[in-house]
Enzyme design. Structure first.
Site, short mmCIF file in Angstrom:
data_model
loop_
_atom_site.label_atom_id
_atom_site.label_comp_id
_atom_site.label_asym_id
_atom_site.label_seq_id
_atom_site.Cartn_x
_atom_site.Cartn_y
_atom_site.Cartn_z
N CYS A 1 15.63 23.08 -8.06
CA CYS A 1 15.02 23.02 -6.74
C CYS A 1 14.41 24.38 -6.40
CB CYS A 1 16.06 22.64 -5.69
SG CYS A 1 16.65 20.93 -5.82
N HIS B 1 20.68 24.95 -10.48
CA HIS B 1 20.31 24.89 -9.07
C HIS B 1 19.36 26.03 -8.77
CE1 HIS B 1 22.82 21.65 -7.68
NE2 HIS B 1 23.94 22.22 -8.11
#
Length: 310
Positions: free
Chosen positions: A188, A141
């Site tokens: 991301c 992430h």
């Protein structure tokens, strides 16, 4: 058959193929064209062959192994959502870079502190002098904090990407000076979504030389700054799927940046279930020469970059 070649939409593929067969390939092909009566086409090749075969500046990439690669694959998090599909990406990427000639070290589910520890051990190993390149792949992430990209550890603490770059720069990792360092991030970089749009179809030993703090680093981000990056829960991330496919098919004849352009096009052609798009982002920190993972095929038209001559 020759007419089919010249009428084909894949003319460029022919030239790519010929350039991997050495300088004699064009002269032999021109002779075949002349014998078949294609005098104009042979003349065009004769006029342009010098430019086509102008040697490229390339990084040395023929050590055994070609380099060392670390893959950090964070799947299970304390506070953040599980990254289903990432294990498939990690397995495929490990297989790919082993095929390319790298010694691969896979790591799974690291906290931010353990990421830093493992990266420090990776960059401080005393084997860099015997290899030609470094690859780092992080699947996790990510987000943007105070306009800086971050990568989360499984404890939801994070490392800044720039701190990772600096760990491997010319000041902090002297053994990797002047060697290509290639970093790939599947993460991301924010929460923005890309809804897309519509278009109509119509060095000298006798003197001291000052070098920059950071150079010879190419970073491929799976998405644009401040944007989401998409991942299939079973098949894996768009970026990883397309990178593995393109590199597996083209590594024998294409250079790194050309392959990344192909990957970028394939990713851009995808569409999420919510009709969202994704665009790759490449950062170049003084990456001065071409990288070929199979130099034996292209040695005839490569000049090896030498920092002492730059």
């Amino acid at each position: 058959m020759l007419r089919d070649i010249f009428d084909s939409e894949n003319d460029c593929d022919l030239f790519v193929e010929l350039t991997t067969r050495g300088p004699d390939a064009f002269s032999k092909f021109r002779q075949v064209l002349k014998e078949a009566g294609y005098f104009n086409e042979a003349k065009v090749l004769e006029t342009n062959s010098t430019n086509i075969f102008k040697k490229r500046l390339c990084y040395k990439m023929n050590s055994k192994p070609i380099g060392y690669c670390m893959i950090i694959n964070n799947v299970d998090f304390d506070l953040l959502q599980r990254r289903d599909g990432s294990d498939e990406d990690a397995v495929a990427l490990e297989s790919l870079f082993r095929m390319l000639g790298y010694e691969v070290t896979p790591k799974r589910n690291l906290t931010a502190e353990k990421m830093e520890i493992n990266l420090t051990e990776f960059k401080e190993q005393n084997k860099w002098s015997s290899v030609d390149s470094c690859v780092l792949i992080i699947l996790s992430h990510g987000d943007s904090v105070a306009n800086q990209d971050i990568i989360y550890g499984t404890d939801s603490d994070y490392m800044k990407k720039m701190d990772i770059y600096q760990m491997f720069d010319n000041i902090n990792c002297e053994s990797l000076r002047f060697k290509p360092k290639m970093f790939f991030f599947q993460a991301c970089r924010g929460i923005n979504e890309d809804s897309g749009g519509y278009v109509s179809e119509s060095t000298d030993a006798a003197k001291i030389v000052k070098i920059p703090s950071m150079s010879d680093l190419l970073v491929a981000h799976s998405t644009l700054p401040n944007h989401l990056s998409y991942r299939h829960l079973i098949k894996g991330a768009w970026f990883c799927q397309d990178l593995v496919q393109v590199f597996s098919e083209d590594y024998a004849t294409q250079d790194l940046e050309t392959m990344l352009k192909t990957v970028a096009q394939k990713v851009e052609n995808r569409l999420s279930c919510e009709h969202k798009k994704q665009v790759l982002h490449i950062d170049n920190f003084g990456f001065k020469a071409a990288v070929y993972f199979c130099m034996d095929n292209v040695a005839d038209f490569c000049n090896i970059w030498n920092p002492r001559n730059s």
